[in-house]
Write a protein that holds these residues in place. Sequence first.
Motif, PDB file in Angstrom:
ATOM      1  N   PHE A 235     -13.758  -1.017  -1.380  1.00  0.00           N
ATOM      2  CA  PHE A 235     -13.203  -1.366  -2.682  1.00  0.00           C
ATOM      3  C   PHE A 235     -11.945  -0.552  -2.977  1.00  0.00           C
ATOM      4  CE2 PHE A 235     -13.122  -0.297  -7.306  1.00  0.00           C
ATOM      5  CZ  PHE A 235     -12.690  -1.534  -7.766  1.00  0.00           C
ATOM      6  N   ALA A 236     -11.985   0.741  -2.688  1.00  0.00           N
ATOM      7  CA  ALA A 236     -10.815   1.589  -2.930  1.00  0.00           C
ATOM      8  C   ALA A 236      -9.616   1.112  -2.115  1.00  0.00           C
ATOM      9  CB  ALA A 236     -11.150   3.040  -2.590  1.00  0.00           C
ATOM     10  N   GLU A 237      -9.846   0.750  -0.846  1.00  0.00           N
ATOM     11  CA  GLU A 237      -8.753   0.242  -0.010  1.00  0.00           C
ATOM     12  C   GLU A 237      -8.198  -1.052  -0.585  1.00  0.00           C
ATOM     13  OE1 GLU A 237      -7.227   1.630   2.364  1.00  0.00           O
ATOM     14  OE2 GLU A 237      -8.547   3.260   3.016  1.00  0.00           O
ATOM     15  N   TRP A 238      -9.073  -1.901  -1.087  1.00  0.00           N
ATOM     16  CA  TRP A 238      -8.644  -3.170  -1.696  1.00  0.00           C
ATOM     17  C   TRP A 238      -7.768  -2.923  -2.924  1.00  0.00           C
ATOM     18  CZ3 TRP A 238     -10.084  -5.224  -6.546  1.00  0.00           C
ATOM     19  CH2 TRP A 238      -9.785  -6.567  -6.746  1.00  0.00           C
ATOM     20  N   LEU A 239      -8.136  -1.942  -3.735  1.00  0.00           N
ATOM     21  CA  LEU A 239      -7.298  -1.593  -4.883  1.00  0.00           C
ATOM     22  C   LEU A 239      -5.907  -1.176  -4.428  1.00  0.00           C
ATOM     23  CD1 LEU A 239      -9.678   0.537  -7.173  1.00  0.00           C
ATOM     24  CD2 LEU A 239      -8.817  -1.768  -7.629  1.00  0.00           C
ATOM     25  N   GLY A 240      -5.854  -0.339  -3.387  1.00  0.00           N
ATOM     26  CA  GLY A 240      -4.562   0.114  -2.891  1.00  0.00           C
ATOM     27  C   GLY A 240      -3.742  -1.014  -2.298  1.00  0.00           C
ATOM     28  N   GLU A 241      -4.384  -1.897  -1.549  1.00  0.00           N
ATOM     29  CA  GLU A 241      -3.663  -3.021  -0.927  1.00  0.00           C
ATOM     30  C   GLU A 241      -3.048  -3.946  -1.968  1.00  0.00           C
ATOM     31  OE1 GLU A 241      -6.708  -4.768   1.399  1.00  0.00           O
ATOM     32  OE2 GLU A 241      -6.709  -3.157   2.919  1.00  0.00           O
ATOM     33  N   ASN A 242      -3.701  -4.071  -3.109  1.00  0.00           N
ATOM     34  CA  ASN A 242      -3.201  -4.957  -4.153  1.00  0.00           C
ATOM     35  C   ASN A 242      -2.484  -4.216  -5.276  1.00  0.00           C
ATOM     36  OD1 ASN A 242      -4.266  -7.866  -3.603  1.00  0.00           O
ATOM     37  ND2 ASN A 242      -5.999  -6.527  -3.135  1.00  0.00           N
ATOM     38  N   GLY A 243      -2.328  -2.893  -5.107  1.00  0.00           N
ATOM     39  CA  GLY A 243      -1.682  -2.092  -6.131  1.00  0.00           C
ATOM     40  C   GLY A 243      -0.173  -2.098  -6.020  1.00  0.00           C
ATOM     41  N   GLN A 244       0.439  -1.175  -6.733  1.00  0.00           N
ATOM     42  CA  GLN A 244       1.896  -1.160  -6.840  1.00  0.00           C
ATOM     43  C   GLN A 244       2.590  -0.756  -5.546  1.00  0.00           C
ATOM     44  OE1 GLN A 244       0.804   0.467 -11.022  1.00  0.00           O
ATOM     45  NE2 GLN A 244       2.981   0.870 -10.777  1.00  0.00           N
ATOM     46  N   ALA A 245       1.898  -0.077  -4.657  1.00  0.00           N
ATOM     47  CA  ALA A 245       2.472   0.270  -3.360  1.00  0.00           C
ATOM     48  C   ALA A 245       2.108  -0.762  -2.298  1.00  0.00           C
ATOM     49  CB  ALA A 245       1.985   1.651  -2.923  1.00  0.00           C
ATOM     50  N   GLY A 246       1.357  -1.793  -2.715  1.00  0.00           N
ATOM     51  CA  GLY A 246       0.944  -2.846  -1.792  1.00  0.00           C
ATOM     52  C   GLY A 246       1.508  -4.187  -2.226  1.00  0.00           C
ATOM     53  N   GLU A 247       0.618  -5.143  -2.479  1.00  0.00           N
ATOM     54  CA  GLU A 247       1.036  -6.494  -2.846  1.00  0.00           C
ATOM     55  C   GLU A 247       1.562  -6.603  -4.264  1.00  0.00           C
ATOM     56  OE1 GLU A 247       1.152  -9.203  -0.874  1.00  0.00           O
ATOM     57  OE2 GLU A 247       0.570  -7.919   0.815  1.00  0.00           O
ATOM     58  N   GLY A 248       1.326  -5.589  -5.074  1.00  0.00           N
ATOM     59  CA  GLY A 248       1.826  -5.620  -6.449  1.00  0.00           C
ATOM     60  C   GLY A 248       1.060  -6.555  -7.369  1.00  0.00           C
ATOM     61  N   VAL A 249      -0.160  -6.897  -7.004  1.00  0.00           N
ATOM     62  CA  VAL A 249      -0.962  -7.777  -7.854  1.00  0.00           C
ATOM     63  C   VAL A 249      -1.445  -7.037  -9.094  1.00  0.00           C
ATOM     64  CG1 VAL A 249      -3.057  -9.205  -7.959  1.00  0.00           C
ATOM     65  CG2 VAL A 249      -1.678  -9.167  -5.879  1.00  0.00           C
ATOM     66  N   PHE A 250      -1.723  -5.736  -8.966  1.00  0.00           N
ATOM     67  CA  PHE A 250      -2.184  -4.908 -10.074  1.00  0.00           C
ATOM     68  C   PHE A 250      -1.093  -3.932 -10.489  1.00  0.00           C
ATOM     69  CE2 PHE A 250      -6.314  -5.171  -7.483  1.00  0.00           C
ATOM     70  CZ  PHE A 250      -6.618  -6.423  -8.007  1.00  0.00           C
ATOM     71  N   SER A 251      -1.144  -3.516 -11.746  1.00  0.00           N
ATOM     72  CA  SER A 251      -0.166  -2.555 -12.238  1.00  0.00           C
ATOM     73  C   SER A 251      -0.777  -1.680 -13.316  1.00  0.00           C
ATOM     74  CB  SER A 251       1.052  -3.285 -12.826  1.00  0.00           C
ATOM     75  OG  SER A 251       1.938  -2.371 -13.453  1.00  0.00           O
ATOM     76  N   PRO A 402      -6.255   5.805  -0.993  1.00  0.00           N
ATOM     77  CA  PRO A 402      -7.512   5.292  -1.530  1.00  0.00           C
ATOM     78  C   PRO A 402      -8.743   6.116  -1.187  1.00  0.00           C
ATOM     79  CG  PRO A 402      -6.160   3.478  -0.766  1.00  0.00           C
ATOM     80  CD  PRO A 402      -5.450   4.734  -0.361  1.00  0.00           C
ATOM     81  N   GLN A 403      -8.962   6.429   0.090  1.00  0.00           N
ATOM     82  CA  GLN A 403     -10.182   7.154   0.444  1.00  0.00           C
ATOM     83  C   GLN A 403     -10.173   8.573  -0.107  1.00  0.00           C
ATOM     84  OE1 GLN A 403     -12.006   7.011   4.237  1.00  0.00           O
ATOM     85  NE2 GLN A 403     -11.463   4.883   4.654  1.00  0.00           N
ATOM     86  N   GLU A 404      -9.018   9.204  -0.110  1.00  0.00           N
ATOM     87  CA  GLU A 404      -8.941  10.560  -0.646  1.00  0.00           C
ATOM     88  C   GLU A 404      -9.258  10.572  -2.140  1.00  0.00           C
ATOM     89  OE1 GLU A 404      -5.160  12.206   0.283  1.00  0.00           O
ATOM     90  OE2 GLU A 404      -5.463  12.135   2.463  1.00  0.00           O
ATOM     91  N   ALA A 405      -8.703   9.607  -2.864  1.00  0.00           N
ATOM     92  CA  ALA A 405      -8.959   9.535  -4.301  1.00  0.00           C
ATOM     93  C   ALA A 405     -10.426   9.229  -4.576  1.00  0.00           C
ATOM     94  CB  ALA A 405      -8.071   8.464  -4.936  1.00  0.00           C
ATOM     95  N   TRP A 406     -11.005   8.365  -3.754  1.00  0.00           N
ATOM     96  CA  TRP A 406     -12.412   7.999  -3.939  1.00  0.00           C
ATOM     97  C   TRP A 406     -13.330   9.183  -3.621  1.00  0.00           C
ATOM     98  CZ3 TRP A 406     -12.788   3.996  -6.821  1.00  0.00           C
ATOM     99  CH2 TRP A 406     -14.000   3.323  -6.983  1.00  0.00           C
ATOM    100  N   ASP A 407     -13.003   9.904  -2.564  1.00  0.00           N
ATOM    101  CA  ASP A 407     -13.799  11.085  -2.220  1.00  0.00           C
ATOM    102  C   ASP A 407     -13.731  12.138  -3.323  1.00  0.00           C
ATOM    103  OD1 ASP A 407     -14.933  10.349   0.205  1.00  0.00           O
ATOM    104  OD2 ASP A 407     -13.230  11.055   1.390  1.00  0.00           O
TER     105      ASP A 407
END
Length: 419
Positions: A235-251, A402-407
Amino acid sequence: MRKTTLSVAAVAAVTLLATACSGGTEPAETETSEPAATEAAPEATGNLVIWVDENRQPAVEAAAESFTAETGVEIETVVKNFEDIRADFLAQVPTGEGPDLTIGAHDWLGSFIVNGVVDTVDLGGREGEFEDVAVEAMTYDGQLYGLPYALESVGLVRNTELAPDPVPETFDEMIAQGRDAGTDLPFVINTGGADGDGYAYYAFQTSFGAPVFTQEDDGSYTTEIGMGGDEGYAFAEWLGENGQAGEGVFSTDWTPDIAEQEFADGNAPYTVAGPWSIAMFTDAGIDVAVEPIPSAGGETAAPFVGVQGFYLSARSENKLVATQFLTNYMATPEAMQALYDADPRLPAFAETAEAVAEDPVVAGFLAAAQNGAPMPSIPEMGDVWEHWNAAEAAIIAGDAEPQEAWDKMLADLDATLTN
């Protein structure tokens, strides 16, 4: 994450979703019947005191009048601001000054039990007349502690002009259709700004199999964090992939107000929102449909479900009488319909849910709630939000791996919950 079922109302919801439109229809009328006071009237003296907010006072008083006529027991309703009830109940019940019954939210239950201010409620085998998720929400360690009456959940809200077809089953398919709509955004969701908002994203998180706490077979929550392991990392990786440094779907620019306004302005065909947002959208001229949230991780997307109901004071001197009022006078189609008419929340009483599901928007939220799970009412839930929200915001903003933040979040939660 345990799934719950919604009786006939959920079946109606699936059919109605295909033709969903803006929610302006009147709730269906239900046939009236006499309160189910078939048992012998309770022998009691004195009266009952019920705390209720202004909106729901008339509905409660109507049931109280029937109860008084049948039993001779007087009921006094005390109007309070809903926001004040929890603290006042905790403060007054131990002194013997509180009410016999109060309206309240299910996530107050953990603190009520820890402080010894509520007692169990016996529905006399009528639990099956309520939505499963509502009964689960007001159950703690296998014991029912309230009469549920209303549900609250977010769902996937669709602009039917921009996205005329029902939402696909997966998040990726939805985003692809959102891009095809040619709007500024394919999808918008409240991110809580820079603070994060685990509540809004929770359905996506559970679709990865990463609930905030694990649940027992009866729906009761344990204090074991369920967000760790491979599922949480995915889930954390998915957030990053779709976040502002990724696909930009989330902001993290999206606060609740901004997300609602983007959708109301027609800048996105899809959003995640609750019933409280629908009036804003329809007032802006948006024709909406409401559907279950699509899965991002392959499992069912289960949003948090909030439940409201009536609690019985542990210090009530008329517990038997109070319980009979709840089970035979409030748990009726006419009383539940009156509560819905006074304050339109998704009904927890199955017969009323079936009636109001004739409104396709209501039906859509009921279908979304069918997949959900009650927000944990255990006291530990209050310690989760800060670390959880912060981790999500940092990942979406691209400020942390993502994994570092989740840990870090898991370590912080472990330290907080074990102290």
